[in-house]
Write a protein that holds these residues in place. Structure first.
Motif, short mmCIF file in Angstrom:
data_model
loop_
_atom_site.label_atom_id
_atom_site.label_comp_id
_atom_site.label_asym_id
_atom_site.label_seq_id
_atom_site.Cartn_x
_atom_site.Cartn_y
_atom_site.Cartn_z
N LEU A 1 0.86 -1.19 0.00
CA LEU A 1 0.00 0.00 0.00
C LEU A 1 0.89 1.24 0.00
O LEU A 1 2.02 1.20 0.49
N PHE A 2 0.34 2.34 -0.50
CA PHE A 2 1.11 3.59 -0.51
C PHE A 2 0.38 4.66 0.29
O PHE A 2 -0.78 5.00 0.01
N LEU A 3 1.07 5.17 1.31
CA LEU A 3 0.52 6.25 2.15
C LEU A 3 1.28 7.54 1.84
O LEU A 3 2.50 7.57 1.89
N LEU A 4 0.53 8.61 1.54
CA LEU A 4 1.16 9.90 1.27
C LEU A 4 0.73 10.89 2.36
O LEU A 4 -0.45 11.13 2.56
N ASP A 5 1.72 11.45 3.04
CA ASP A 5 1.47 12.49 4.04
C ASP A 5 1.41 13.82 3.29
O ASP A 5 2.45 14.38 2.92
N ALA A 6 0.19 14.29 3.05
CA ALA A 6 0.00 15.55 2.31
C ALA A 6 -0.47 16.63 3.28
O ALA A 6 -1.25 17.52 2.91
N ILE A 7 0.03 16.57 4.50
CA ILE A 7 -0.44 17.45 5.57
C ILE A 7 -0.29 18.93 5.20
O ILE A 7 -1.19 19.73 5.40
N SER A 8 0.86 19.29 4.63
CA SER A 8 1.08 20.72 4.35
C SER A 8 0.95 21.07 2.88
O SER A 8 1.35 22.14 2.46
N SER A 9 0.40 20.15 2.07
CA SER A 9 0.22 20.46 0.65
C SER A 9 -1.23 20.56 0.23
O SER A 9 -1.56 21.33 -0.67
#
Lengths: 397, 397
Positions: B154-162
């Motif tokens: 699985l792929f997790l992307l942390d896009a917290i500040s985008s």
């Protein structure tokens, strides 16, 4: 008149209207510290109070996950719908959940509880202080805590719907994990769970064999630590494991200010008298609250409706014709009872008298025989009697 | 100009000034549903978006705890301070955390990443989209997702500040767990984490051998379900495992309205041009942003200061003399760099030009040689060039 969330004072709402503030800024740190000091006063504790994002349920899960290891035996005392919340969390976390159950609205049997605790070898005993589903308050929590401690268990008290509305001497009762939240008798917006943590509970957390698997709901990660540099005269710092919801904290800061201006004991008293006026008014309507009078809650009342009147229809009329929003019963009372919250800003004669008048009116519209004015009149007598001793009872806080 | 929380528009703050509403009431349900539909538009996804109380960190922990079982091997790609947040959560949860690390502000090496993924037999690969610590944006996330999927992870992307400030095509990139939050480029108060969840991720959650040990941060418990009775024309219901912070949702509802009024792509564009104007202005001051130009973030810039100027002193002057609040570097840049956020309501010429002017002024006060007006003038040129193609760039949104 909903049992939660209940109404919020304008000054509390207005406290949220301010620019974004960084959770780490000195201005917010000062407010954050004051919030925790004020919460400790309402909890009547010198324990650290931890605030975690979410609501009472995240407070409850934080408290349980922080001390529970897989396989640990626990006992939960239930007498309503919300008792089972702890059981669900414990079971999901891999703990063993025993239950000792009492009929909704009936007093607890302390002898049976003591026997059960003595036999179980439990690590944790949990109970609900104020059962929102039945409208019952269990002031034996202190006695149960002592039993738990005698048999080596921690004691967790779910005070979600009582904090700020009912006597809750956390330290005197020796509660190890006292859980509550913002939006019931505290009269603040939904946003956080609170846990007052005893030294006994910190020590259990520090001595666990397997670490707590959750990073952000492990209370040890939130524990205030000695600070290298004093900030605003304070010599410890409070970690914010998750960024703090600053706007909700500003609201809570103001709600706590209101509570302390009123006085915690005076506030308990106000809730007690208004709840009594409401209950006696309900009885004057010919209805009978679910909870036995000796354990009736000062913050919420559950009222079975007369045969043939459905809660959904009753509540719809109460709202459409009188502007009063509340909710129905839970579990076995879902189809035959309603629940009225009288807490925070609604535990005042204006709201109690209006609700009694409105309930009388709605009952009459369903063909139920009412004696016009009897409920409001009975409540008025309760206030008059109370005012002889406490002239401030009728005042809007 | 803080990288988070950043400023909030008045209309978003004002949206919180309303009476308490029950999370289950039809009025709030409608707002709650719209919030989730609008979030999905900003995420550019047809996946379900789940909102959990807290911030990006609770979003991240929800995503990880929902799919991770003890012993599961994972890979985290790091190139800054925030990359390690996932590693901490994974390790605490009992997972195996491998790391592949790149220098702060430098591009990723996709070949090395592919090699590592191919060898590892990973269940989960995670990376940060926009590194707030270095000011770098990694648009190769889609390529990494494909590598992860080819090798069964699985792929997790942390896009917290985008999210809301940089192109983030969640579906096109096939991100399984796309995590973000309220108070960065979304320009809403702190209060929730968001996770957009793919079918592939739901399926992993449904097929776990050992259940998720957290009740309230298990995303399966939050998944929208088909509704027995349609509400407001909607045919599914969204469980609120923890009571929703209704006031914060009302603010978010308004912040999302502002984003959709502006247009998601126009908003990305606005962030890009304003960030470029800021960076070129910084370079005209003789300073050099940490991140390489080809990966420079549209929402945050990390700026190493000239030798001998301490971040704490610089920031104190910036605040006291110009009213600009921001924060310093992290990790190895804590004592020699500052970070400037330019996102949401501060990604506009007025804020960019003022910050450049203020930085020039503060640098001069420390005896650093500046060419007066050069920074502002250079930024002005960037805006002028951009306006030839896009006349609306200079407009306040």
């Amino acid at each position: 008149m909903c049992p939660g969330p209940n109404d919020i004072a304008d000054r509390v709402l207005r406290a949220m209207i301010r620019p974004a503030t960084a959770p780490g800024s000195p201005e917010f740190q000062e407010v954050f510290e004051q919030v925790h000091e004020r919460l400790a006063q309402v909890f009547q504790t010198s324990n650290q109070v931890i605030t975690v994002p979410g609501s009472g349920r995240t407070g409850l899960e934080s408290a349980i996950l922080s001390v529970l290891e897989p396989g640990d035996p626990t006992l939960t005392i239930t007498a309503g719908y919300f008792g089972s919340m702890a059981i669900r969390i414990i079971t999901n976390a891999g703990g063993k959940a025993d239950e000792i159950s009492f009929p909704w609205g009936e007093p607890l049997d302390l002898e049976r509880i003591e026997e059960k605790i003595a036999q179980g070898g439990y690590k944790l005993v949990t109970m609900v202080h104020n059962e929102t589903s039945s409208g019952a308050l269990y002031q034996e929590a202190g006695a149960v805590a002592r039993m738990a401690h005698q048999h080596g268990a921690l004691f967790l008290l779910d005070a979600i719907s009582s904090l700020g509305g009912a006597p809750l001497p956390t330290d005197e009762w020796e509660v190890d994990l006292c859980v509550s939240c913002s939006h019931k008798a505290m009269a603040s917006p939904i946003g956080h769970g609170y846990v007052a943590v005893s030294d006994r509970a910190w020590s259990v957390m520090e001595q666990r064999k397997e670490p707590c698997r959750s990073t952000f709901f492990n209370l040890l990660n939130w524990k205030a630590q000695p600070s290298e540099e004093a900030v605003g005269g304070r010599t410890h710092r409070r970690p914010q494991v998750v960024f703090s919801s600053v706007h909700v904290y500003y609201a809570l800061h103001e709600a706590l200010q209101m509570i302390l201006e009123e006085g915690v004991e005076q506030r308990w008293n106000r809730h007690r008298i208004n709840a009594q006026a409401f209950r006696e008014g309900i009885q004057a309507l010919g209805l009978k609250p679910l909870a036995k009078p000796e354990i009736a809650s000062p913050t919420v009342t559950c009222i079975p409706l007369p045969e043939g009147i459905r809660p959904a229809d009753f509540l719809q009329k109460l709202r459409a014709e009188h502007g009063i929003y509340t909710t129905r019963g839970l579990g076995p009372y879902r189809e035959n009872a309603i629940r009225i919250g009288h807490m925070g800003v609604t535990a005042i004669p204006r709201c109690i008298l209006h609700t009694l008048y409105a309930m009388e009116s709605v009952l009459a519209s369903f063909g139920y025989p009412v004696s016009p004015g009897a409920a409001v009149s009975r409540a008025g007598q309760v206030y008059a009697e109370a005012q002889q001793h406490q002239p401030e009872i009728g005042a809007v806080p």
